[in-house]
Design an enzyme around this catalytic site. Structure first.
Site, short mmCIF file in Angstrom:
data_model
loop_
_atom_site.label_atom_id
_atom_site.label_comp_id
_atom_site.label_asym_id
_atom_site.label_seq_id
_atom_site.Cartn_x
_atom_site.Cartn_y
_atom_site.Cartn_z
N GLU A 1 -3.55 -18.50 -19.47
CA GLU A 1 -2.98 -18.94 -18.19
C GLU A 1 -2.80 -17.71 -17.29
O GLU A 1 -2.44 -16.63 -17.76
CB GLU A 1 -1.61 -19.59 -18.45
N LYS B 1 -2.49 -27.93 -13.67
CA LYS B 1 -1.30 -28.12 -14.52
C LYS B 1 -0.50 -29.33 -14.03
O LYS B 1 -0.10 -29.40 -12.86
CB LYS B 1 -0.44 -26.86 -14.47
N CYS C 1 -0.22 -24.70 -20.75
CA CYS C 1 1.09 -24.22 -21.17
C CYS C 1 2.16 -25.31 -21.31
O CYS C 1 2.17 -26.03 -22.29
CB CYS C 1 1.53 -23.09 -20.23
O1 LIG Z 1 7.50 -24.39 -22.25
C1 LIG Z 1 7.78 -23.21 -22.34
O2 LIG Z 1 8.71 -22.81 -23.03
C2 LIG Z 1 6.99 -22.17 -21.61
C3 LIG Z 1 6.06 -22.77 -20.61
C4 LIG Z 1 5.39 -21.77 -19.78
O3 LIG Z 1 5.57 -20.59 -19.94
C5 LIG Z 1 4.46 -22.20 -18.75
O4 LIG Z 1 4.31 -23.40 -18.51
O5 LIG Z 1 3.83 -21.33 -18.16
#
Ligand SMILES: O=C(O)CCC(=O)C(=O)O
Length: 272
Positions: free
Chosen positions: A41, A110, A151
């Protein structure tokens, strides 16, 4: 057998440098036999809401052209991490997916934005700058169908379940967990999505840069359909490789046939 490689890139604030380093590591992974390569990401910018506008590009901009060339030159399917995308004045966290001749075969914006507040630990509000995508993403490759999330999307089991039920053999998440939630949830969530859906799951993080404002957890990982970790690493720059044996997925699904045993007649009202 499909060989998957996760490029845990050490991302800097220099876009050109990130693109160059990504190309080098993708080539290295391809030379070692990878068929599918994944980037993290925000692989070409620091991660943080203060950076999205500055680094944003249109979908077919410089970063997309570079990713297309990388896929073609290395003759691999490339799940191109994500970059901040701008369209009609709105910003998205977008993953582009490329085939072996450098054609765009999918994009994933996303869907679930990373808005959390753990007092004293981490506050992050992607929705202050970004808009969410509104589609789930499946791409067809010569190795089979792959589901893609980014993510925080991994925390929503429905996405992986839908992908599996639509025939995906793997769910792949470019990600960038942090040092608060990473140790607790990063591997657990991957193993959960894998065992729930009897599919391969992989998540690719940037390497940790302690001089950056956001400290990524690292630990890019590949998990098999029984929930076993096939390959992983620590927080430094690395290429994580794993052979995915589709027969193992079929065996898991035959021996523990949960996908046929679900009681959708009892779950109808889940969204109420
Ligand atoms: O869900 C998480 O703990 C981290 C998510 C995250 O870092 C993101 O979505 O970029």
């Amino acid at each position: 057998m499909v060989k998957l490689a996760l490029v845990q890139l050490l991302v800097s604030s220099n876009k050109q440098q990130n693109l160059k380093r990504a190309a080098t590591l993708i080539k290295e992974a391809a030379n070692k036999g990878a068929n599918i390569v994944v980037l993290p990401e925000c692989f070409n910018s620091p991660y943080g809401i203060q950076y999205f506008e500055e680094y944003a590009e249109e979908l077919h901009g410089e970063t997309a052209r570079a990713l297309s060339a990388m896929a073609k030159e290395s003759n691999v399917y490339l799940i191109g991490g994500s970059f901040p995308e701008i369209q009609f004045g709105k910003y998205y966290n977008t993953c582009t997916i490329w085939n072996r001749v450098g054609e765009l075969i999918g994009t994933h914006r996303k869907v679930h934005l990373f808005d959390i507040d753990i007092p004293g630990k981490i506050t992050f509000q992607e929705s202050k700058v970004l808009s969410p995508g509104n589609e789930l993403t499946l791409v067809d490759t010569e190795h089979g169908t792959i589901g893609v999330g980014i993510c925080y999307d991994i925390r929503f089991p429905e996405m992986a379940m839908i992908a599996a039920r639509k025939g995906a053999f793997a769910m792949i998440y470019p990600g960038a967990f942090n040092t608060t939630t990473g140790p607790l949830h990063w591997e657990l969530l991957q193993r959960a999505r894998a065992v729930d859906n009897q599919m391969f799951v992989a998540a690719c993080s940037p390497a940790r840069d302690t001089s950056a404002t956001y400290h990524a957890w690292g630990h890019s990982t590949v998990v098999d359909p029984m929930g076993k970790v096939l390959a992983t690493t620590e927080e430094s720059e690395a290429i994580v490789e794993a052979e995915l044996d589709i027969e193992e997925m079929k065996n898991a699904r035959t021996s523990i046939p949960v996908s046929f045993q679900r009681r959708f007649d009892l779950y109808k009202n889940v969204a109420e």
